[in-house]
Design a protein around this motif. Sequence first.
Motif, mmCIF file in Angstrom:
data_model
loop_
_atom_site.group_PDB
_atom_site.id
_atom_site.type_symbol
_atom_site.label_atom_id
_atom_site.label_comp_id
_atom_site.label_asym_id
_atom_site.label_seq_id
_atom_site.Cartn_x
_atom_site.Cartn_y
_atom_site.Cartn_z
ATOM 1 N N MET A 66 0.881 -1.204 -0.089
ATOM 2 C CA MET A 66 -0.035 0.013 0.011
ATOM 3 C C MET A 66 1.063 1.207 0.065
ATOM 4 N N VAL A 67 0.861 1.859 -1.033
ATOM 5 C CA VAL A 67 1.648 3.144 -1.474
ATOM 6 C C VAL A 67 0.906 4.309 -0.926
ATOM 7 N N GLU A 68 1.486 5.168 -0.125
ATOM 8 C CA GLU A 68 0.934 6.537 0.117
ATOM 9 C C GLU A 68 1.607 7.596 -0.436
ATOM 10 N N PRO A 69 1.341 7.992 -1.531
ATOM 11 C CA PRO A 69 2.481 9.192 -2.156
ATOM 12 C C PRO A 69 1.602 10.480 -1.945
ATOM 13 N N PHE A 70 2.660 11.505 -1.828
ATOM 14 C CA PHE A 70 2.001 12.914 -2.026
ATOM 15 C C PHE A 70 3.416 13.572 -2.590
ATOM 16 N N LEU A 71 2.801 14.738 -3.212
ATOM 17 C CA LEU A 71 3.810 15.637 -3.855
ATOM 18 C C LEU A 71 4.087 16.821 -2.848
ATOM 19 N N GLY A 131 7.576 27.553 5.361
ATOM 20 C CA GLY A 131 7.822 28.185 6.498
ATOM 21 C C GLY A 131 8.408 27.137 7.570
ATOM 22 N N GLY A 132 9.232 26.326 6.987
ATOM 23 C CA GLY A 132 9.938 25.362 7.730
ATOM 24 C C GLY A 132 9.168 24.177 8.074
ATOM 25 N N ARG A 133 7.843 24.062 7.613
ATOM 26 C CA ARG A 133 7.037 22.657 7.799
ATOM 27 C C ARG A 133 6.692 22.110 6.497
ATOM 28 N N VAL A 134 6.673 20.912 6.481
ATOM 29 C CA VAL A 134 6.273 20.130 5.255
ATOM 30 C C VAL A 134 4.905 20.004 5.118
ATOM 31 N N VAL A 135 4.480 20.596 4.023
ATOM 32 C CA VAL A 135 3.202 20.669 3.284
ATOM 33 C C VAL A 135 2.871 19.891 2.108
ATOM 34 N N ASN A 136 1.841 18.818 2.157
ATOM 35 C CA ASN A 136 1.399 18.166 1.127
ATOM 36 C C ASN A 136 0.590 18.811 0.055
ATOM 37 N N GLN A 137 0.929 18.739 -1.108
ATOM 38 C CA GLN A 137 0.328 19.564 -2.142
ATOM 39 C C GLN A 137 -0.987 18.587 -2.325
ATOM 40 N N LEU A 138 -2.278 19.197 -2.045
ATOM 41 C CA LEU A 138 -3.622 18.557 -2.215
ATOM 42 C C LEU A 138 -4.384 18.873 -3.536
ATOM 43 N N ASP A 139 -3.726 19.650 -4.350
ATOM 44 C CA ASP A 139 -4.621 20.001 -5.519
ATOM 45 C C ASP A 139 -4.428 18.804 -6.690
ATOM 46 N N PRO A 140 -5.438 18.624 -7.552
ATOM 47 C CA PRO A 140 -5.507 17.691 -8.458
ATOM 48 C C PRO A 140 -4.329 17.056 -9.140
ATOM 49 N N ASP A 141 -3.746 18.259 -9.744
ATOM 50 C CA ASP A 141 -2.610 17.848 -10.674
ATOM 51 C C ASP A 141 -1.259 17.392 -9.804
ATOM 52 N N ILE A 189 -2.082 13.823 -8.876
ATOM 53 C CA ILE A 189 -2.032 13.051 -10.283
ATOM 54 C C ILE A 189 -0.472 12.761 -10.514
ATOM 55 N N LYS A 190 0.272 13.752 -10.283
ATOM 56 C CA LYS A 190 1.694 13.474 -10.463
ATOM 57 C C LYS A 190 2.200 12.498 -9.648
ATOM 58 N N SER A 191 1.756 12.562 -8.141
ATOM 59 C CA SER A 191 2.230 11.710 -7.091
ATOM 60 C C SER A 191 1.790 10.206 -7.569
ATOM 61 N N ILE A 192 0.363 10.345 -7.971
ATOM 62 C CA ILE A 192 -0.030 8.757 -8.376
ATOM 63 C C ILE A 192 0.846 8.111 -9.531
ATOM 64 N N HIS A 193 1.305 8.817 -10.644
ATOM 65 C CA HIS A 193 2.127 8.332 -11.478
ATOM 66 C C HIS A 193 3.549 7.767 -11.217
ATOM 67 N N ILE A 194 3.837 8.711 -10.400
ATOM 68 C CA ILE A 194 5.279 8.256 -9.625
ATOM 69 C C ILE A 194 5.138 7.063 -8.795
ATOM 70 N N ALA A 195 4.268 6.994 -7.852
ATOM 71 C CA ALA A 195 4.043 5.860 -6.847
ATOM 72 C C ALA A 195 3.509 4.481 -7.810
ATOM 73 N N ALA A 196 2.826 4.807 -8.830
ATOM 74 C CA ALA A 196 2.547 3.455 -9.603
ATOM 75 C C ALA A 196 3.545 2.720 -10.246
ATOM 76 N N VAL A 227 -8.655 12.836 -11.314
ATOM 77 C CA VAL A 227 -7.616 12.226 -10.605
ATOM 78 C C VAL A 227 -7.528 10.745 -10.816
ATOM 79 N N MET A 228 -8.477 10.087 -10.288
ATOM 80 C CA MET A 228 -8.495 8.726 -10.240
ATOM 81 C C MET A 228 -8.526 8.094 -11.847
ATOM 82 N N ASP A 229 -8.622 8.782 -12.825
ATOM 83 C CA ASP A 229 -8.540 8.268 -14.268
ATOM 84 C C ASP A 229 -7.052 8.175 -14.381
#
Length: 305
Positions: A183-188, A193-203, A206-213, A235-237
């Motif tokens: 089970m792979v959980e990818p995020f771009l 500001g010194g914090r890790v922020v996951n980018q939760l926009d569709p594009d 999608i990029k994270s999905i292709h890398i993880a797959a 996104v799921m397409d």
Amino acid sequence: MTTAHIPSSTRLAVADLTEVRVREPGRIAAGWAARERRPLVGDDGRMLLVAADHPARGALGVRGAGAAMASRSDLLARLVAALERPGVDGVLGTPDILDDLLLLGALEGKVVIGSMNRGGLQGASFELDDRFTAYTAAEIAARGIDGGKMLTRICLEDAGTAATLEASAQAVTQLADLGIMAMVEPFLSTREGGRVVNQLDPDSTIKSIHIAAGLGASSAHTWLKLPVVDDLERVMDATTLPTLLLGGDPQGDPRDTYAAWGRSLDLPAVRGLVVGRALLFPPDGDVAAAVDIAAELVHGSGAPA
């Protein structure tokens, strides 16, 4: 937050867990060997998992309460209450929590997914170093655990991402060789500001999905764990891999969250939910009621008992 009650059906009181660990540690290995297992998915091909691997990464907060998950007895109570509800297929956790649940008798006939990489501690300067510090593929197989989950954050400005990708790819390959779910959980991700922020926009998703797959030598046993984001149909397409949607740190009205989950579950690649804090720490403290809503969304009125 309301303290949950441990159902009376548990075979071992939480207060006894330390005594067992001191005097009979072999009961853990024996328990894994004897555990009743079940197929990964039932007839409907869907799955509802409760997530409990946040504490091992130092992430103890829920809805702004920074130490909500600090009490192990309270967290175990909530997990046992959730796992006893109809339609809950299983749990995702780290070895310490899963061993406790095993001793409590809560994992019989359940899907169990082991969390593999917890090295990227929340708030640390090395948070994006998601190295593997918990389960290995060999240990997952030896214990009869049904899958291994890996957080795979991808930061294009951080050279350390390459090591995370390599380690995740190796884990995917090793689990596939053993015929076990990865089970792979990818995020771009970025640092802001010194914090890790996951980018939760569709594009970005999608990029994270292709890398993880593309990680690993085989995708035959790869599942994805993805956030609910806007434009989810597009996104799921991006993938044919079976996907479970995550809950994240709950915000706002739970009814809005449930509605978003319900809409998302209509998509063919979405095969269920893996949710922790939103179900274990609902605003009204009623774990059973929150879990029952999620089970109805995932499995419908025919939720298995």
